[in-house]
Write an enzyme that holds these catalytic residues in place. Structure first.
Site, PDB file in Angstrom:
ATOM      1  CB  VAL A  73      -0.924   0.015   1.239  1.00 10.56           C
ATOM      2  CG1 VAL A  73      -1.715   1.319   1.307  1.00 10.56           C
ATOM      3  CG2 VAL A  73      -1.857  -1.190   1.214  1.00 10.56           C
ATOM      4  CG  HIS A  74       3.538   4.124  -2.448  1.00 10.00           C
ATOM      5  ND1 HIS A  74       3.514   5.506  -2.474  1.00 10.00           N
ATOM      6  CD2 HIS A  74       4.837   3.760  -2.375  1.00 10.00           C
ATOM      7  CE1 HIS A  74       4.767   5.941  -2.444  1.00 10.00           C
ATOM      8  NE2 HIS A  74       5.585   4.910  -2.384  1.00 10.00           N
ATOM      9  CG  LEU A  75      -0.531   5.514   2.741  1.00 11.39           C
ATOM     10  CD1 LEU A  75      -0.368   5.823   4.222  1.00 11.39           C
ATOM     11  CD2 LEU A  75      -1.964   5.135   2.417  1.00 11.39           C
ATOM     12  N   GLY A  76      -0.142   7.800  -1.592  1.00  6.16           N
ATOM     13  CA  GLY A  76       0.231   8.920  -2.449  1.00  6.16           C
ATOM     14  C   GLY A  76       1.434   8.590  -3.316  1.00  6.16           C
ATOM     15  N   PRO A 121      -2.033   3.355  -4.566  1.00  8.53           N
ATOM     16  CG  PRO A 121      -0.220   3.563  -5.998  1.00  8.53           C
ATOM     17  CD  PRO A 121      -0.836   4.165  -4.770  1.00  8.53           C
TER      18      PRO A 121
END
Length: 151
Positions: A73-76, A121
């Site tokens: 999980v990529h925050l931004g 994403p």
């Protein structure tokens, strides 16, 4: 192999990965998945699956299940450049977490204000596109709601 239901880590609008403004994600270089444009306002990013936190940064994390299936999980996008500012990590690397457990608190509006895309994403690492089914690629999604199934 096991089937894993991968849930959205944030509330927002589901998007095809191809719409992420970063070729590494858009071209599925790290793996297939679904992206979410998060709702504005401070919120928790939750674990998309139950398992172990194997990678942990203020802006990104990987949770792997008992069979070794890892979800990134990529925050931004490019939020690594914020050097953790605006992100509060709630767990430690190596922690066992349940699906839906809050892992990081963040504010997508602050990411946007800093000049970055807040899109999130959600990637099935080392998976083939054919291994994913029931992909939700449009419409509203709640945190903890199914994004896709990984077989």
């Amino acid at each position: 192999m096991s089937r894993v239901t991968v849930a959205s880590p944030v509330a927002g609008d589901a998007l095809p990965m191809s719409q992420v403004p970063d070729p590494v994600f858009a071209e599925a270089m790290v793996g297939p998945g679904v992206a979410v444009m998060p709702e504005d306002g401070r919120q928790d990013a939750v674990a998309p699956i139950g398992g172990t936190v194997v990678t942990l940064h203020p802006h990104a994390f990987v949770v792997a299940d008992a069979d070794g299936k890892g979800v990134l999980v990529h925050l931004g996008i490019d939020t690594v450049k914020q050097k953790g500012e605006g992100f509060t990590v709630l767990v430690a690397k190596g922690d066992t977490v349940r699906a839906g457990q809050p892992l990081i608190t963040w504010d997508p509006e602050a990411v946007r204000a800093a000049g970055y895309s807040p899109v999130v994403p959600v990637v099935a690492l080392d998976a083939s596109a054919e291994a994913l089914s029931s992909l939700l690629t449009d419409g509203r999604v709640a945190a903890g709601e199914q994004l896709f199934v990984w077989s």
